[in-house]
Design an enzyme around this catalytic site. Sequence first.
Site, PDB file in Angstrom:
ATOM      1  CE1 TYR A 101       9.100  -5.544  -1.247  1.00 13.61           C
ATOM      2  CE2 TYR A 101      11.404  -4.840  -2.302  1.00 13.61           C
ATOM      3  CZ  TYR A 101       9.905  -4.775  -1.961  1.00 13.61           C
ATOM      4  OH  TYR A 101       9.206  -3.567  -2.591  1.00 13.61           O
ATOM      5  CE  LYS A 110       6.974  -5.505  -4.502  1.00 16.92           C
ATOM      6  NZ  LYS A 110       5.633  -5.476  -4.253  1.00 16.92           N
ATOM      7  CB  SER A 157      10.585  -2.586  -6.401  1.00 13.58           C
ATOM      8  OG  SER A 157      11.831  -2.332  -5.767  1.00 13.58           O
TER       9      SER A 157
HETATM   10  N1  LIG Z   1       8.190   2.252  -0.250  1.00 10.86           N
HETATM   11  C1  LIG Z   1       9.101   1.696  -0.860  1.00 10.86           C
HETATM   12  O1  LIG Z   1      10.172   2.232  -0.700  1.00 10.86           O
HETATM   13  C2  LIG Z   1       8.612   1.012  -2.079  1.00 10.86           C
HETATM   14  C3  LIG Z   1       9.589   0.888  -3.263  1.00 10.86           C
HETATM   15  C4  LIG Z   1       9.106   0.049  -4.383  1.00 10.86           C
HETATM   16  C5  LIG Z   1       8.200  -0.868  -4.229  1.00 10.86           C
HETATM   17  N2  LIG Z   1       7.316  -0.494  -3.114  1.00 10.86           N
HETATM   18  C6  LIG Z   1       6.121  -1.383  -3.313  1.00 10.86           C
HETATM   19  O2  LIG Z   1       5.120  -0.744  -3.013  1.00 10.86           O
HETATM   20  C7  LIG Z   1       3.962  -1.296  -2.363  1.00 10.86           C
HETATM   21  C8  LIG Z   1       3.635  -0.473  -1.172  1.00 10.86           C
HETATM   22  O3  LIG Z   1       4.577  -0.293  -0.350  1.00 10.86           O
HETATM   23  P1  LIG Z   1       4.583   0.768   1.017  1.00 10.86           P
HETATM   24  O4  LIG Z   1       5.754   1.326   1.203  1.00 10.86           O
HETATM   25  O5  LIG Z   1       3.246   1.569   0.845  1.00 10.86           O
HETATM   26  O6  LIG Z   1       4.387  -0.302   1.894  1.00 10.86           O
HETATM   27  P2  LIG Z   1       3.516  -0.286   3.376  1.00 10.86           P
HETATM   28  O7  LIG Z   1       3.731  -1.585   4.173  1.00 10.86           O
HETATM   29  O8  LIG Z   1       3.414   0.989   3.887  1.00 10.86           O
HETATM   30  O9  LIG Z   1       2.092  -0.686   2.570  1.00 10.86           O
HETATM   31  C9  LIG Z   1       1.853  -2.159   2.149  1.00 10.86           C
HETATM   32  C10 LIG Z   1       0.433  -2.341   2.895  1.00 10.86           C
HETATM   33  O10 LIG Z   1       0.257  -3.592   2.569  1.00 10.86           O
HETATM   34  C11 LIG Z   1      -0.551  -4.444   3.523  1.00 10.86           C
HETATM   35  N3  LIG Z   1      -0.435  -5.720   3.434  1.00 10.86           N
HETATM   36  C12 LIG Z   1       0.762  -6.564   3.557  1.00 10.86           C
HETATM   37  N4  LIG Z   1       0.707  -7.958   3.291  1.00 10.86           N
HETATM   38  C13 LIG Z   1      -0.686  -8.047   3.161  1.00 10.86           C
HETATM   39  C14 LIG Z   1      -1.763  -9.044   2.994  1.00 10.86           C
HETATM   40  N5  LIG Z   1      -1.133 -10.191   2.880  1.00 10.86           N
HETATM   41  N6  LIG Z   1      -2.981  -8.997   2.923  1.00 10.86           N
HETATM   42  C15 LIG Z   1      -3.275  -7.579   2.898  1.00 10.86           C
HETATM   43  N7  LIG Z   1      -2.699  -6.413   2.958  1.00 10.86           N
HETATM   44  C16 LIG Z   1      -1.454  -6.727   3.179  1.00 10.86           C
HETATM   45  C17 LIG Z   1       0.143  -3.942   4.910  1.00 10.86           C
HETATM   46  O11 LIG Z   1      -0.463  -3.955   6.030  1.00 10.86           O
HETATM   47  C18 LIG Z   1       0.451  -2.487   4.425  1.00 10.86           C
HETATM   48  O12 LIG Z   1      -0.745  -1.653   4.759  1.00 10.86           O
HETATM   49  C19 LIG Z   1       4.331  -2.572  -1.938  1.00 10.86           C
HETATM   50  O13 LIG Z   1       4.107  -3.394  -2.703  1.00 10.86           O
HETATM   51  C20 LIG Z   1       6.271  -2.374  -1.790  1.00 10.86           C
HETATM   52  O14 LIG Z   1       6.676  -3.432  -2.086  1.00 10.86           O
HETATM   53  C21 LIG Z   1       7.582   0.135  -2.036  1.00 10.86           C
END
Ligand SMILES: NC(=O)c1ccc[n+]([C@@H]2O[C@H](COP(=O)([O-])OP(=O)(O)OC[C@H]3O[C@@H](n4cnc5c(N)ncnc54)[C@H](O)[C@@H]3O)[C@@H](O)[C@H]2O)c1
Length: 350
Positions: free
Chosen positions: A160, A164, A134
């Site tokens: 958070y 990362k 991120s």
């Molecule tokens: N959406 C954003 O703004 C953003 C920005 C930067 C980075 N990210 C990163 O991208 C990735 C995906 O983000 P997203 O927006 O799709 O989030 P999201 O919450 O929609 O997806 C994450 C998924 O991981 C699953 N999960 C969490 N912990 C788990 C575990 N211990 N075992 C198995 N599954 C687990 C959740 O059920 C969820 O479906 C994440 O790592 C997030 O930190 C997201």
Amino acid sequence: MGRVVLVTGGAGYVGSHTVVELLKADHTVIVVDNCVNAAKATEGDGLPPALERVQKITGKTLTFHELSLLNRQALVNVFSKYKVDVVIHLAALKAVGESVEKPLAYYANNITGTLNLLEVMSEVGVKSLIFSSSATVYGVPQYLPADEKHPTGVGVTNPYGQTKYVCEQIMKDLAIADKDWRIVLLRYFNPVGSHESGLIGEDPNGIPNNLVPYISQVAIGRRPHVNVFGNDYSTPDGTGVRDYIHVVDLALGHEVAIAKIFQPDFTGAKAYNLGTGMGISVLEMINAFSKACGKEIPYKIVGRREGDVATVVASCALAEKELNWKATRGLDQMCEDTWRWQRLNPNGFS
Ligand SMILES: NC(=O)c1ccc[n+]([C@@H]2O[C@H](COP(=O)([O-])OP(=O)(O)OC[C@H]3O[C@@H](n4cnc5c(N)ncnc54)[C@H](O)[C@@H]3O)[C@@H](O)[C@H]2O)c1
């Protein structure tokens, strides 16, 4: 060439869009997700609704295992079933505010989950990884646009973001210790938008943490107005400026990262920013969304939020040069696609 790709967190927002692009590119996809932040299958061992819809969009099938990365043995079992070529690791808890309230839950889930995954991958000899990192690793940017050489881990204001940063460090150390590892760290800026079909999109639990899902819920009548946190920043209209990227462009970034990882000369752990390089203010986003949904979005200016900075934008030159990747979807499409998803699914997947 089609690869066998294991996607952790593939039932989530970025994950489901990424799986669409992987299937379209003829990869074989295995998703593991514990559905802590994704709608669960309505019956028994079926697919979560987001993944059902991914199959509908692509006309292709995928495999799903409901499990937590904290359950090491369950991970071992999955890896022993398939000959995985590469892992895309998206699974994480991601709500910044919640991470301040529940730091242990965030460190345990995001760091222990990642350690389990890396250990199991090491044991079974799968050493190719793409990690969802991120822009938060840049902390308060020292210069803009932030490129990949910008210092990381300095001034990261919440647990958070720390998770990362720490995961990136673990992966970099691993790639130094064992030259067989090939790791791409994708530093996402602000993913927004939805697949053009309107079948999948972001479905936040409770009050949305991010601006665009919040605006979208105001537009559909689930919330009265948008709170704009500060209009006295040194930006053209005084509101915060961020680099928003359409989630389909982001998903395509994973597809090109796979190609990169399997280039014969690729080694180590390498970071790439995925953004547009263009700053959009809160008010510009509200105005663009009003245009997309055909009604004025009501908003109120309130005080600044602690930890927020005026502007964060990416330099994406490295991804363009080395991955041959560039975001092509603009602000209007981000808003139109988000609105289509929201309008067709006023209560998300439920
Ligand atoms: N959406 C954003 O703004 C953003 C920005 C930067 C980075 N990210 C990163 O991208 C990735 C995906 O983000 P997203 O927006 O799709 O989030 P999201 O919450 O929609 O997806 C994450 C998924 O991981 C699953 N999960 C969490 N912990 C788990 C575990 N211990 N075992 C198995 N599954 C687990 C959740 O059920 C969820 O479906 C994440 O790592 C997030 O930190 C997201």
